[in-house]
Design an enzyme around this catalytic site. Sequence first.
Site, short mmCIF file in Angstrom:
data_model
loop_
_atom_site.label_atom_id
_atom_site.label_comp_id
_atom_site.label_asym_id
_atom_site.label_seq_id
_atom_site.Cartn_x
_atom_site.Cartn_y
_atom_site.Cartn_z
N HIS A 1 -76.95 -33.36 -27.51
CA HIS A 1 -75.70 -33.66 -28.69
C HIS A 1 -76.63 -34.12 -29.83
CE1 HIS A 1 -72.14 -34.98 -30.62
NE2 HIS A 1 -72.76 -36.28 -30.84
N ARG B 1 -73.66 -25.20 -27.65
CA ARG B 1 -74.88 -26.19 -27.90
C ARG B 1 -76.13 -26.12 -26.94
NH1 ARG B 1 -73.28 -31.94 -26.57
NH2 ARG B 1 -74.94 -31.63 -25.05
N TYR C 1 -75.73 -34.25 -17.15
CA TYR C 1 -74.32 -33.73 -17.30
C TYR C 1 -73.97 -32.52 -17.24
CZ TYR C 1 -74.55 -33.83 -22.44
OH TYR C 1 -74.85 -33.56 -23.72
#
Length: 361
Positions: free
Chosen positions: A260, A256, A269
């Site tokens: 998200h 990805r 993160y």
Amino acid sequence: MQLLTPDGDRVESVTTEDGVTYTVNFTDEEYRELYRDLVTVRRLDAEGLALQRQGELGLWASLLGQEAAQVGSGRALRPQDMAFPTYREHGVLYCRGIDPIMPFGLFRGVDQGGWDSNAHKFNLYTLVIGSQTLHATGYAMGVTMDGKTGSPDGEAVIAYFGDGATSQGEVNESFVWSGVFNAPIVFFCQNNQWAISQPLERQSRAPLYHRAGGYGFPGVRVDGNDVLASYAVTRHALDEARQGHGPTMIEAYTYRMGAHTSSDDPTRYRASGEVESWKAKDPISRMRAFLLKQRIAGEDFFGQVEEDVRKIALDLRERVLAMPDPQPVEMFGHVYPTGSPQLDAQRDEFLAYQASFHPEP
């Protein structure tokens, strides 16, 4: 399983220990159309994110980086097959021939994201993580009960989900039921390495496709940035399902590239170096390199694709902005196909409540 390397070199075929050979035999025009699909899907996805950033959508779930997994598997579906998506399968939706504006109504909040699932053989977007796998399993069991398997012309079902969803009970329950009842279903896991902010190692200590063996059906990992391999593996699994040979789990190993959803900040993160390393495996770049090396397409073709896709995106934007704002009472309009006394009473109560307010001067 890989049929197209990151540098655009073609691997003619791959044979597994079980004797299954994966390959594709496309015409030059079909190769070019796959490239067009990839570019179109990415551009429409980018338009969705841009519209959200401009305040025109409430949310957007990007597929950036996952185009090959979606286009490859979506093109592998036959007309009679049924797909059950999450909320990110814009590429599969496009491959099923659905007007790409359809999910924008959902994310803009002007409708409930409804389209005719039976007409397009594509279920509605599902935001409850993993629940669509149970819906797909029940549907697949119904396909068997209706006697629509056991031949090359039979029906099959595909359920899409992410690596994070494999930690959900619904997904594991669907594996149990599908395995026990030999359901004609393909579980297509897009392992994009991050379940929102949790890395894959927080989801599983073993490769995800290994899980299939515990439920009694085969699992295979495919290079999810390789549109050719994604097509070949999915087509074989669907054909196995439609002929009555039961489920298969496919782990499309991809990444990805973006957030998200538009509400997420992936820089909090994950390291930028990780993203850069995956850029070298970009599905569109490798397909373009393949077309150039094989002399299937040249710069004129690529330029025309970009221009065509720009017009498609502009048309989409204009249609999204022209969507009429719904009246609040419309939320009662599509709950039951033939109405309901209870729903009618709720609507009347709502209208009375709404009428109790004095209009602003």
